[in-house]
Design a protein around this motif. Structure first.
Motif, mmCIF file in Angstrom:
data_model
loop_
_atom_site.group_PDB
_atom_site.id
_atom_site.type_symbol
_atom_site.label_atom_id
_atom_site.label_comp_id
_atom_site.label_asym_id
_atom_site.label_seq_id
_atom_site.Cartn_x
_atom_site.Cartn_y
_atom_site.Cartn_z
ATOM 1 N N ASN A 250 0.823 -1.212 0.000
ATOM 2 C CA ASN A 250 0.000 0.000 0.000
ATOM 3 C C ASN A 250 0.854 1.259 0.000
ATOM 4 O O ASN A 250 0.516 2.248 -0.646
ATOM 5 C CB ASN A 250 -0.921 0.003 1.229
ATOM 6 N N ASP A 251 1.976 1.216 0.709
ATOM 7 C CA ASP A 251 2.871 2.368 0.711
ATOM 8 C C ASP A 251 3.508 2.576 -0.665
ATOM 9 O O ASP A 251 3.704 3.712 -1.100
ATOM 10 C CB ASP A 251 3.966 2.175 1.765
ATOM 11 N N ALA A 252 3.826 1.481 -1.358
ATOM 12 C CA ALA A 252 4.437 1.599 -2.683
ATOM 13 C C ALA A 252 3.490 2.253 -3.678
ATOM 14 O O ALA A 252 3.942 2.911 -4.624
ATOM 15 C CB ALA A 252 4.861 0.224 -3.180
ATOM 16 N N MET A 253 2.170 2.095 -3.471
ATOM 17 C CA MET A 253 1.205 2.699 -4.374
ATOM 18 C C MET A 253 1.229 4.223 -4.305
ATOM 19 O O MET A 253 0.772 4.900 -5.243
ATOM 20 C CB MET A 253 -0.204 2.180 -4.068
ATOM 21 N N LEU A 254 1.782 4.784 -3.230
ATOM 22 C CA LEU A 254 1.886 6.236 -3.104
ATOM 23 C C LEU A 254 2.984 6.805 -3.986
ATOM 24 O O LEU A 254 3.037 8.005 -4.221
ATOM 25 C CB LEU A 254 2.142 6.614 -1.635
ATOM 26 N N GLY A 255 3.886 5.928 -4.451
ATOM 27 C CA GLY A 255 4.971 6.366 -5.322
ATOM 28 C C GLY A 255 6.150 6.915 -4.542
ATOM 29 O O GLY A 255 6.161 6.937 -3.296
ATOM 30 N N ARG B 247 10.851 2.077 1.584
ATOM 31 C CA ARG B 247 10.440 3.050 2.591
ATOM 32 C C ARG B 247 9.910 2.339 3.837
ATOM 33 O O ARG B 247 10.207 2.734 4.961
ATOM 34 C CB ARG B 247 9.376 3.974 2.002
ATOM 35 N N ILE B 248 9.140 1.297 3.629
ATOM 36 C CA ILE B 248 8.639 0.465 4.728
ATOM 37 C C ILE B 248 8.990 -0.982 4.380
ATOM 38 O O ILE B 248 8.310 -1.615 3.569
ATOM 39 C CB ILE B 248 7.124 0.628 4.932
ATOM 40 N N ILE B 249 10.044 -1.500 4.978
ATOM 41 C CA ILE B 249 10.521 -2.847 4.638
ATOM 42 C C ILE B 249 9.579 -3.903 5.211
ATOM 43 O O ILE B 249 9.197 -3.841 6.387
ATOM 44 C CB ILE B 249 11.950 -3.062 5.154
ATOM 45 N N THR B 250 9.223 -4.867 4.404
ATOM 46 C CA THR B 250 8.350 -5.952 4.839
ATOM 47 C C THR B 250 8.633 -7.206 4.012
ATOM 48 O O THR B 250 9.131 -7.118 2.888
ATOM 49 C CB THR B 250 6.868 -5.555 4.676
ATOM 50 N N LEU B 251 8.313 -8.347 4.593
ATOM 51 C CA LEU B 251 8.419 -9.630 3.890
ATOM 52 C C LEU B 251 7.042 -10.206 3.563
ATOM 53 O O LEU B 251 6.942 -11.340 3.101
ATOM 54 C CB LEU B 251 9.200 -10.634 4.744
ATOM 55 N N LYS B 252 6.001 -9.410 3.796
ATOM 56 C CA LYS B 252 4.633 -9.895 3.577
ATOM 57 C C LYS B 252 4.385 -10.252 2.116
ATOM 58 O O LYS B 252 3.620 -11.179 1.821
ATOM 59 C CB LYS B 252 3.635 -8.824 4.028
#
Length: 296
Positions: A45-50, A57-62
Motif C-alpha cells: 500500500n505504501d508503494a502505491m503512493l509512489g 520506505r517500509i521494509i516488509t516480507l509480507k
C-alpha cells in the motif's frame, strides 16, 4: 627500460566518453532490476503512493509470504527445477555424443550431416507443424515436452565439436590400444577433459530451461505441470492476481499486500535462483566461450 607512451588529449577524451557511455548502459541495465527488488521488499500500500526509487520506505516480507502462500507456486518451482536439471543433463549428454561422432574425421558422410545440420540453424518447421508433431508424439500435458524437443541443438554441437577436435589424437589412439571402444573413450576420456565446454553449454541450456514460459503456455493445460515462468506469466496477465490474493485473504497480510507487490515479489523469486548459480559457472563459461578462437 621502455618509456611510457604519453597519451594524447584525444585518447584521454575518448576514454572519458567511453567510460561515461558504459556507465550509462550499466545503469540503464541494472536499475530496473534494482527497482523491482526495492518495491518487492516494500509495503504494498505504501508503494502505491509512489516515490520509491532507491530504497524501501517500509521494509516488509509480507509480499514474499503471500507468494509462498499460493498453493501452486511451490509445485511450479519444483517442476522448473526438475526440468532444468533433467533437461540440462539430457541435452549436454546427447549433444556431446553426436558432436563426438561428427568430430571424427573418419566418419563416413560427416560433411553431409554437418551441412544438413547447418540448414536447421536458418530454417525450422514453424509453430503449427511443431505443435502437430508434439501432439502426435503424445507430448501434450506431458513432462517430457520440456525435454525431448530441445534435447539437441546444432549450435551447441558446433561448440562441442570444435573443442573435441582440439583434443590430442594421442589420447584416442592410446585408449584404443588399451582396448577401449568409442563409448569408453567418450565417457572416460573426452567428457572428463571437456568441463569448460560442458559448463558453457549447461549454462546456456540451463538459463533457457529456467526462463522458458512459452512451452508451458502452448503445450501444458494441466496446472500441476506448469513451470514457474508460466506461473509468473499468468500472474502478471491477471490484473488482480486473484489466485494469490485469495490465498492471503482474511489475514493481516492483506493490509500490506497488493496485486502489484505480489507480481514484483514473484519476479524476484523466479529470477534469483539462476542469478545465484551463474557465479559458480562463470570461470568455466568464460573459458568455454574462447573455444576455437585461439590456436596454439
Amino acid at each position: 627500460m621502455f618509456a611510457l607512451k604519453r597519451r594524447t588529449k584525444g585518447e584521454v577524451i575518448f576514454d572519458i566518453i567511453n567510460n561515461l557511455v558504459m556507465l550509462c548502459v550499466c545503469f540503464l541495465t541494472l536499475y530496473p532490476i534494482w527497482y523491482v527488488l526495492v518495491n518487492a521488499f516494500n509495503d504494498g500500500n505504501d508503494a502505491m503512493l509512489g516515490g520509491i526509487y532507491w530504497w524501501p520506505r517500509i521494509i516488509t516480507l509480507k509480499n514474499f509470504e503471500a507468494v509462498f502462500a499460493s498453493p501452486g507456486i511451490m509445485l511450479a518451482m519444483a517442476i522448473t527445477v526438475a526440468k532444468t536439471v533433467v533437461g540440462v543433463a539430457v541435452h549436454v549428454f546427447f549433444t556431446a555424443m553426436v558432436a563426438y561422432a561428427l568430430s571424427r574425421r573418419d566418419l563416413v558422410g560427416g560433411k553431409i550431416y554437418i551441412l544438413i545440420g547447418t540448414v536447421t540453424l536458418f530454417f525450422n518447421g514453424g509453430l503449427i507443424p511443431t505443435f502437430l508433431l508434439n501432439r502426435d508424439l503424445h507430448l501434450l500435458d506431458n513432462f517430457l515436452v520440456y525435454i525431448i524437443p530441445v534435447m539437441f541443438s546444432f549450435f551447441d554441437l558446433i561448440i562441442f565439436m570444435t573443442f573435441f577436435r582440439e583434443i590430442p589424437d594421442g589420447l584416442d589412439e592410446a585408449a584404443r590400444i588399451d582396448g577401449a571402444n568409442d563409448w569408453s573413450i567418450l565417457l572416460r576420456i573426452v567428457l572428463p577433459v571437456s568441463m569448460p565446454v560442458i559448463a558453457t553449454i549447461a549454462l546456456f541450456h540451463g538459463v533457457y530451461q529456467w526462463n522458458d514460459y512459452f512451452t508451458g503456455i502452448i503445450y501444458i493445460n494441466n496446472v500441476d505441470l506448469q513451470p514457474i515462468q508460466t506461473y509468473l506469466f499468468r500472474v502478471v496477465a491477471q490484473s488482480s492476481s486473484n489466485t494469490m490474493m485469495t490465498a492471503v485473504q482474511g489475514s493481516a497480510a492483506t493490509r500490506t499486500v497488493t496485486s502489484q507487490s505480489i507480481k514484483l515479489a514473484t519476479m524476484v523469486v523466479t529470477t534469483l535462483p539462476i542469478v545465484f548459480v551463474y557465479p559458480f559457472l562463470q570461470r568455466y563459461f568464460v573459458k568455454g566461450m574462447m573455444i576455437g578462437s585461439i590456436k596454439g
